[in-house]
Write an enzyme that holds these catalytic residues in place. Structure first.
Site, PDB file in Angstrom:
ATOM      1  N   ALA A  72       0.819  -1.207   0.000  1.00 26.78           N
ATOM      2  CA  ALA A  72       0.000   0.000   0.000  1.00 26.78           C
ATOM      3  C   ALA A  72       0.853   1.258   0.000  1.00 26.78           C
ATOM      4  O   ALA A  72       2.052   1.222   0.281  1.00 26.78           O
ATOM      5  CB  ALA A  72      -0.927  -0.006   1.211  1.00 26.78           C
ATOM      6  N   TYR A 140       4.364   4.391  -5.608  1.00 29.92           N
ATOM      7  CA  TYR A 140       3.168   3.558  -5.529  1.00 29.92           C
ATOM      8  C   TYR A 140       2.354   3.668  -6.819  1.00 29.92           C
ATOM      9  O   TYR A 140       1.971   2.654  -7.419  1.00 29.92           O
ATOM     10  CB  TYR A 140       2.322   3.970  -4.331  1.00 29.92           C
ATOM     11  CG  TYR A 140       0.983   3.279  -4.244  1.00 29.92           C
ATOM     12  CD1 TYR A 140       0.889   1.944  -3.896  1.00 29.92           C
ATOM     13  CD2 TYR A 140      -0.195   3.976  -4.519  1.00 29.92           C
ATOM     14  CE1 TYR A 140      -0.343   1.310  -3.818  1.00 29.92           C
ATOM     15  CE2 TYR A 140      -1.426   3.359  -4.437  1.00 29.92           C
ATOM     16  CZ  TYR A 140      -1.498   2.024  -4.081  1.00 29.92           C
ATOM     17  OH  TYR A 140      -2.722   1.399  -4.021  1.00 29.92           O
TER      18      TYR A 140
END
Length: 314
Positions: A72, A140
């Protein structure tokens, strides 16, 4: 229909388990690192997510894979090379799972991506759509974009049905991150200089995202498509704070400080990135999901906020 869910112990995954468990036409298997970590009848122990993960004990006989597991987004990543680690898990791990799914005869692969693939901000009246050129700005988002592209290439070559869903900020009961921080601050009743923020941000209630994912499990028109996910109701930061306070039944003290002055002060303090999330706009257009899938978010923002803070504070 047999479904394999990865990321079953995560924020979205747990709600998916609740929705899928026990349905007469669904047989759910949860990929977990530790037995009993989530209330799922059928479990498959998978200890890591990378290029070497063996999915043979989980993937056999499955019709659909919902891939919600990922490394995440981490606000303060202390790794020397964060992108390499994101790629190891989110790109190489995802592709490894997809290849084994293809070999096992899985028909549909639903990939839970991120709006960060599109970018971090939108200009007024110019929301993101699925057709926008990807413009991720952090490791990310880059890893999610690369995973999407690799999956699309793989699915095209092999013929597996790929569905990609890019959620905006997801909020709901026990949410963490920025939403949890907002709830905590509102709960303290402190005065906030955010009473004159006129941006627009798209959010997605957990129940709305789960409903869209469930719709994509067997909807024939979902195959080969990318969908953006939101509530379809955009709020300014000021309006969001007011909504959270109303849902909590707490008074809210907002001071109307101009956004330009707030941004200037945050930049001087080295907090520009935080200020951009509070003051900038990020809107998405969910017309494609509405038109292609005939999908409508079943939960309004007001209902979503009530569910989120009610259970979070209960």
């Amino acid at each position: 229909m047999k479904i394999l869910l990865t990321g079953a112990t995560g924020f979205v995954g747990r709600r998916l388990v609740e929705s899928l468990e026990g349905l007469p036409d669904r047989e759910l298997t949860c990929a977990v690192r530790k037995s009993g970590a989530v209330n799922c009848t059928r479990e498959a122990l998978v200890h890591d997510l990378d290029a070497d993960t063996d999915w043979s004990g989980a993937i056999g006989g499955q019709h659909v894979v919902i891939h919600a597991a990922a490394r995440a987004h981490i606000m303060k990543d202390e790794l020397a090379d964060p992108l390499a680690e994101y790629r190891r898990v989110n790109v190489e791990g995802t592709l490894n799972l997809a290849r084994q799914a293809i070999e096992a005869g899985v028909k549909r692969f639903i990939y839970i991506s991120s709006i960060k693939v599109n970018g971090e901000q939108t200009s007024e009246g110019n929301p993101f759509t699925e057709d926008y050129k990807p413009a991720p700005e952090d490791p990310y988002g880059i890893s999610k974009m690369e995973a999407e592209q690799a999956l699309q290439s793989l699915a095209t070559d092999i013929g597996m049905e790929l569905v990609i869903i890019r959620p905006t900020l997801v909020y709901g009961p026990k949410a963490k991150g920025n939403f949890a921080t907002m709830v905590k601050v509102v709960g303290k009743g402190l005065p906030l200089p955010l009473g004159a923020v006129h941006n627009k941000r798209s959010l997605v209630a957990l129940d709305n995202l789960v409903d869209l994912i469930l719709t994509c499990i067997n909807h024939p028109a979902a195959a080969g498509e990318v969908f953006l996910a939101s509530d379809g109701e955009d709020l300014s930061t000021t309006e969001l704070l007011q909504g959270v306070a109303h849902a909590m039944g707490r008074p809210l003290r907002l001071i109307p400080v101009p956004s330009g002055l707030l941004m200037f002060g945050a930049t001087l303090l080295g907090k520009k990135a935080i200020a951009q999330r509070l003051l900038g706009s990020l809107q998405v257009d969910i017309s494609k999901a509405r038109n292609v899938l005939n999908w409508r978010p079943p939960v309004t923002v007001e209902e979503g906020l009530a569910r989120a803070v009610g259970k979070q504070n209960g």
